[in-house]
Structure formats: structure tokens, C-alpha cells
Enzyme design. Structure first.
Site: not given
Length: 299
Positions: A61, A35-36, A128, A150, A124
Site C-alpha cells: 500500500t 509470504d504470499i 491492485k 480512505w 499501485y
């Protein structure tokens, strides 16, 4: 050398295991093993397995869900990434961090360079980007960030497999035609990650802190869908073609905004990693050929 792959059950994690170089001992972990989002979990895992390098393929994601579940997105993409980087720093080992085209707003009309100004327009993308910053702040030249876009493969859920399913179920499809990017095989992305890690460990090689990687060429989601159908019919995955209609993104509203143009300039990466590049149509054909063999084997 022992290399930890996080997100081992995802598309990239799957391909990283399939194309692992010789003399690499894999430590594969998905969310059940590691579990990061918990620093204590990361510390205990590193103490137990003592990796000598990390490729972080773990990510939140669910782009649209992140808009209402930002806490979970930041927990994985920002905090979790930072916890991994801190653990790597303590052991003085390198880390490859996989990131995304969503760090850009998509308003350019020319391919994004590695040092272009970022301006994410979704939770998102923002989560990131913060993850990228934390990794580079903590590890400096012991880390490299690889931005991609993609991504698809024969494994897991992705646009290609969704299109194949819909092409079998529907009489016709409408696909967004005004978002431009480059489809990327998870296999070539995995090869890029391994190459970057190898270069990171070569003391006389200085890599850019951030690199872009996709397959070659550009296309729209609409043209990508058309190509998927053409290739799938030629391989016998699909029996019949259906009409595919180009639609504007405005006709398919989503909770999260997406970059209208997310083509990444890869020239510096190609040069730094000395890797061959393939056009996205070539890699698409390869992935669909693999899917065809899987279908044939299971029938």
C-alpha cells in the site's frame, strides 16, 4: 470453520480479528508467517493449516513508493493474490479480496458504479486491478472483490493518526481540498468482509463479483482534517485548534497520481449484504473515542 486472514497485522486484519463472528476459527498470518509472493510458501501454508475460506487483507500500500518499486507492488498485489486464489481453487474454498478506489482515474463527477470502466493512474492502482482480475478468473463465483477507500482505524498508520500528530506539532496545516472521497473505518470494512464471506457460503445467494464499500457521505481531505480536529478537541485528545488551510493537490506534488474524485456507489452492496450503513462522521467519532481511551489508559 477455519478462515485465513492474511495481512493480519494491518488495519483491516486487526479489525477482522476484533469482530470475528461466532464459530469461526481464525488462522492469522502476516508476512513473517506467510509470504504470499512465493507460491511454494502459499502451497505449504495451505497444506499445513487447511483453511476453509480466505480473506485477503494483505497488500502493498506504499502508493508513492510503488512508482519506483513496481516489482514489489505487483509481487504482492497481483502475483500474491493469484497464488492465494489458486490455492483456494485447489481446495474449492471461497475468497474475499479487498481492493481499492485507485482502480479508477477519478475523472468522473458522479459516484463510481461497480461495473464502471477502470483506468488506474498509478502503479499501485494497476497492480491492485490486475489482482482483482486474477482472483475472478481463477475462482469465478467462489470469490468476491470488495473495493474500498480512505481506510483508517485506531491501529497502525493512517491519515487520522498523522493529522493528530501534526496538529500537536505544527502551528498550522495545509491539506488538499480538491480530492474528494469517503473516509472508511476499518471496522465497518471488516464487518463488510465477514458479511460477504457469509453470503458467499450461502448457496442460494448470488453476490455481485465486485462490490463497493465505504462509509456513507463524501468529503475532501481538507474537510476530513477539519472534522478530525473538531472531534479530537471535543474528546480531549487535542487541547488547542490550529488553522487548517485548504490547498490544491498541485501544491503538494507526489510521485503517484491520485484520483481527484473517488466516491464509490455502494447501493448495490448495501442491498446484497443487507448491512446498515453509518456516515463517516459517526465512524470517525467512534475511532477517535477509542483512541482517547487508549491515550487515557497509557497516561
Amino acid at each position: 470453520m477455519k478462515v485465513l486472514i492474511t495481512g493480519a497485522n494491518g488495519q483491516l486484519g486487526y479489525e477482522l480479528q476484533r469482530c470475528v463472528p461466532d464459530k469461526i476459527e481464525l488462522i492469522c498470518a502476516d508476512r513473517k508467517q506467510l509470504d504470499i509472493t512465493s507460491q511454494d510458501s502459499v502451497t505449504a501454508f495451505f497444506d499445513l493449516y487447511k483453511p476453509e475460506a480466505v480473506i485477503n487483507a494483505a497488500a502493498y500500500t506504499a502508493v508513492d513508493k510503488a512508482e519506483t518499486d513496481s516489482k514489489a507492488a505487483y509481487a504482492v498485489n497481483t502475483n500474491g493474490t493469484a497464488f492465494l486464489a489458486e490455492a483456494c481453487s485447489k481446495l474449492e474454498i471461497p475468497m474475499v479480496q479487498v481492493s481499492t478506489d485507485f482502480v479508477f482515474d477519478g475523472t468522473q463527477s458522479t459516484p463510481y458504479q461497480m461495473d464502471d470502466t477502470t483506468n488506474p493512474i498509478s502503479i499501485y492502482g494497476k497492480s491492485k486491478l490486475e489482482g482483482e482480475k486474477r482472483v475472478l478468473e481463477i475462482l469465478g463465483n467462489k470469490a468476491v472483490v470488495i473495493r474500498t477507500a480512505w481506510v483508517y482505524s485506531s491501529h497502525g498508520n493512517n491519515f487520522v493518526k498523522t493529522m493528530l500528530r501534526l496538529m500537536q506539532e505544527k502551528d498550522q496545516l495545509g491539506v488538499v481540498a480538491d480530492q474528494i472521497g469517503t473516509p472508511t473505518s476499518a471496522k465497518t470494512l471488516a464487518q463488510c468482509c465477514w458479511r460477504a464471506l457469509d453470503k458467499l457460503q450461502t448457496t442460494n445467494v448470488e453476490l455481485p463479483a465486485i462490490m463497493n464499500w465505504t462509509d456513507a457521505g463524501t468529503t475532501s481531505w481538507y474537510d476530513f482534517a477539519v472534522a478530525i480536529q473538531e472531534e479530537a478537541i471535543s474528546l480531549g485528545i487535542l487541547e488547542n485548534s490550529i488553522p487548517i488551510n485548504p490547498i490544491p493537490a498541485s501544491a503538494y506534488p507526489t510521485p503517484a497520481k491520485r484520483p481527484a474524485y473517488s466516491v464509490l456507489d455502494k447501493q448495490a452492496t448495501y442491498k446484497a449484504l443487507e448491512m446498515p450503513v453509518q456516515h463517516w462522521r459517526v465512524t470517525l467519532r467512534s475511532v477517535l473515542d477509542e483512541l482517547s481511551r487508549k491515550i487515557e489508559k497509557n497516561s
